[in-house]
Design a protein around this motif. Structure first.
Motif, PDB file in Angstrom:
ATOM      1  N   GLN A  75       0.849  -1.187   0.000  1.00  0.00           N
ATOM      2  CA  GLN A  75       0.000   0.000   0.000  1.00  0.00           C
ATOM      3  C   GLN A  75       0.889   1.242   0.000  1.00  0.00           C
ATOM      4  O   GLN A  75       1.929   1.277   0.655  1.00  0.00           O
ATOM      5  N   VAL A  76       0.473   2.263  -0.727  1.00  0.00           N
ATOM      6  CA  VAL A  76       1.193   3.532  -0.756  1.00  0.00           C
ATOM      7  C   VAL A  76       0.179   4.654  -0.723  1.00  0.00           C
ATOM      8  O   VAL A  76      -0.891   4.560  -1.335  1.00  0.00           O
ATOM      9  N   GLN A  77       0.487   5.681   0.010  1.00  0.00           N
ATOM     10  CA  GLN A  77      -0.369   6.869   0.080  1.00  0.00           C
ATOM     11  C   GLN A  77       0.314   8.002  -0.676  1.00  0.00           C
ATOM     12  O   GLN A  77       1.521   8.217  -0.533  1.00  0.00           O
ATOM     13  N   LEU A  78      -0.461   8.726  -1.472  1.00  0.00           N
ATOM     14  CA  LEU A  78       0.064   9.784  -2.327  1.00  0.00           C
ATOM     15  C   LEU A  78      -0.632  11.100  -2.002  1.00  0.00           C
ATOM     16  O   LEU A  78      -1.857  11.149  -1.944  1.00  0.00           O
ATOM     17  N   VAL A  79       0.166  12.158  -1.829  1.00  0.00           N
ATOM     18  CA  VAL A  79      -0.380  13.471  -1.521  1.00  0.00           C
ATOM     19  C   VAL A  79       0.234  14.498  -2.470  1.00  0.00           C
ATOM     20  O   VAL A  79       1.443  14.732  -2.428  1.00  0.00           O
ATOM     21  N   GLU A  80      -0.623  15.103  -3.297  1.00  0.00           N
ATOM     22  CA  GLU A  80      -0.164  16.110  -4.250  1.00  0.00           C
ATOM     23  C   GLU A  80      -0.180  17.501  -3.636  1.00  0.00           C
ATOM     24  O   GLU A  80      -0.968  17.775  -2.721  1.00  0.00           O
ATOM     25  N   SER A  81       0.658  18.369  -4.175  1.00  0.00           N
ATOM     26  CA  SER A  81       0.663  19.778  -3.793  1.00  0.00           C
ATOM     27  C   SER A  81       1.224  20.581  -4.957  1.00  0.00           C
ATOM     28  O   SER A  81       1.796  20.019  -5.892  1.00  0.00           O
ATOM     29  N   GLY A  82       1.027  21.899  -4.884  1.00  0.00           N
ATOM     30  CA  GLY A  82       1.613  22.777  -5.887  1.00  0.00           C
ATOM     31  C   GLY A  82       0.659  23.319  -6.924  1.00  0.00           C
ATOM     32  O   GLY A  82       1.050  24.128  -7.765  1.00  0.00           O
ATOM     33  N   GLY A  83      -0.587  22.887  -6.889  1.00  0.00           N
ATOM     34  CA  GLY A  83      -1.547  23.420  -7.838  1.00  0.00           C
ATOM     35  C   GLY A  83      -1.906  24.859  -7.523  1.00  0.00           C
ATOM     36  O   GLY A  83      -1.524  25.407  -6.484  1.00  0.00           O
ATOM     37  N   GLY A  84      -2.632  25.485  -8.433  1.00  0.00           N
ATOM     38  CA  GLY A  84      -3.047  26.865  -8.210  1.00  0.00           C
ATOM     39  C   GLY A  84      -3.527  27.517  -9.478  1.00  0.00           C
ATOM     40  O   GLY A  84      -3.792  26.852 -10.475  1.00  0.00           O
ATOM     41  N   LEU A  85      -3.625  28.844  -9.417  1.00  0.00           N
ATOM     42  CA  LEU A  85      -4.072  29.659 -10.547  1.00  0.00           C
ATOM     43  C   LEU A  85      -2.862  30.347 -11.161  1.00  0.00           C
ATOM     44  O   LEU A  85      -2.070  30.968 -10.454  1.00  0.00           O
ATOM     45  N   VAL A  86      -2.742  30.249 -12.476  1.00  0.00           N
ATOM     46  CA  VAL A  86      -1.612  30.856 -13.178  1.00  0.00           C
ATOM     47  C   VAL A  86      -2.102  31.399 -14.511  1.00  0.00           C
ATOM     48  O   VAL A  86      -3.074  30.887 -15.077  1.00  0.00           O
ATOM     49  N   GLN A  87      -1.440  32.433 -14.995  1.00  0.00           N
ATOM     50  CA  GLN A  87      -1.807  32.990 -16.291  1.00  0.00           C
ATOM     51  C   GLN A  87      -1.228  32.153 -17.419  1.00  0.00           C
ATOM     52  O   GLN A  87      -0.224  31.446 -17.254  1.00  0.00           O
ATOM     53  N   SER A  88      -1.861  32.257 -18.564  1.00  0.00           N
ATOM     54  CA  SER A  88      -1.375  31.564 -19.751  1.00  0.00           C
ATOM     55  C   SER A  88       0.084  31.936 -20.016  1.00  0.00           C
ATOM     56  O   SER A  88       0.452  33.112 -19.935  1.00  0.00           O
ATOM     57  N   GLY A  89       0.895  30.919 -20.306  1.00  0.00           N
ATOM     58  CA  GLY A  89       2.322  31.129 -20.504  1.00  0.00           C
ATOM     59  C   GLY A  89       3.148  30.952 -19.251  1.00  0.00           C
ATOM     60  O   GLY A  89       4.382  30.921 -19.320  1.00  0.00           O
ATOM     61  N   GLY A  90       2.501  30.840 -18.117  1.00  0.00           N
ATOM     62  CA  GLY A  90       3.193  30.709 -16.844  1.00  0.00           C
ATOM     63  C   GLY A  90       3.615  29.282 -16.547  1.00  0.00           C
ATOM     64  O   GLY A  90       3.446  28.371 -17.368  1.00  0.00           O
ATOM     65  N   SER A  91       4.148  29.097 -15.347  1.00  0.00           N
ATOM     66  CA  SER A  91       4.681  27.804 -14.929  1.00  0.00           C
ATOM     67  C   SER A  91       4.180  27.431 -13.539  1.00  0.00           C
ATOM     68  O   SER A  91       3.883  28.314 -12.719  1.00  0.00           O
ATOM     69  N   LEU A  92       4.120  26.133 -13.301  1.00  0.00           N
ATOM     70  CA  LEU A  92       3.828  25.580 -11.978  1.00  0.00           C
ATOM     71  C   LEU A  92       4.629  24.306 -11.831  1.00  0.00           C
ATOM     72  O   LEU A  92       4.927  23.626 -12.824  1.00  0.00           O
TER      73      LEU A  92
END
Length: 120
Positions: free
Chosen positions: A1-18
């Motif tokens: 079993q493995v548990q996965l937790v994502e982070s780092g999402g958000g709102l960004v303008q076109s052409g931007g980076s995340l």
């Protein structure tokens, strides 16, 4: 079993980076192929990228090739997705996944997802 937790999402303008991160706990992280999928409103979940256990091999959907980069740090039990030149069409919930098969990426475990919104 493995548990996965994502982070780092958000709102960004076109052409931007995340940069998305996915922290794993449980069984040995390096024994899993890791990947990212996404699901936009009203659409089916789709494959984005995968990385082999050692990190030597990567795979990308045509729609993100040359814009997104997947990587992993087995010492930190973490997989990353660097997303550059983002477009409104990249707006979706992004899911981290772990599995046994690299191609096609076949997840056995999923994270809860992180929202990415790209404004035009």
């Amino acid at each position: 079993q493995v548990q996965l937790v994502e982070s780092g999402g958000g709102l960004v303008q076109s052409g931007g980076s995340l940069r998305l991160s996915c922290a794993a706990s449980g069984r040995t992280f390096s024994s899993y192929v890791m990947g990212w999928f996404r699901q936009a409103p009203g659409k089916e979940r789709e494959f984005v990228s995968a990385i082999s256990r050692s990190g030597s091999f990567t795979d990308y959907a045509d729609s993100v090739k040359a814009r997104f980069t997947i990587s992993r740090d087995n010492a930190k039990n973490t997989v990353y997705l660097q997303m550059n030149s983002l477009e409104p069409e990249d707006t979706a919930v992004y899911y981290c996944a772990a599995g046994a098969i690299f191609q096609p990426m076949s997840p056995n475990y999923w994270g809860q997802g992180t929202q990415v919104t790209v404004s035009s």
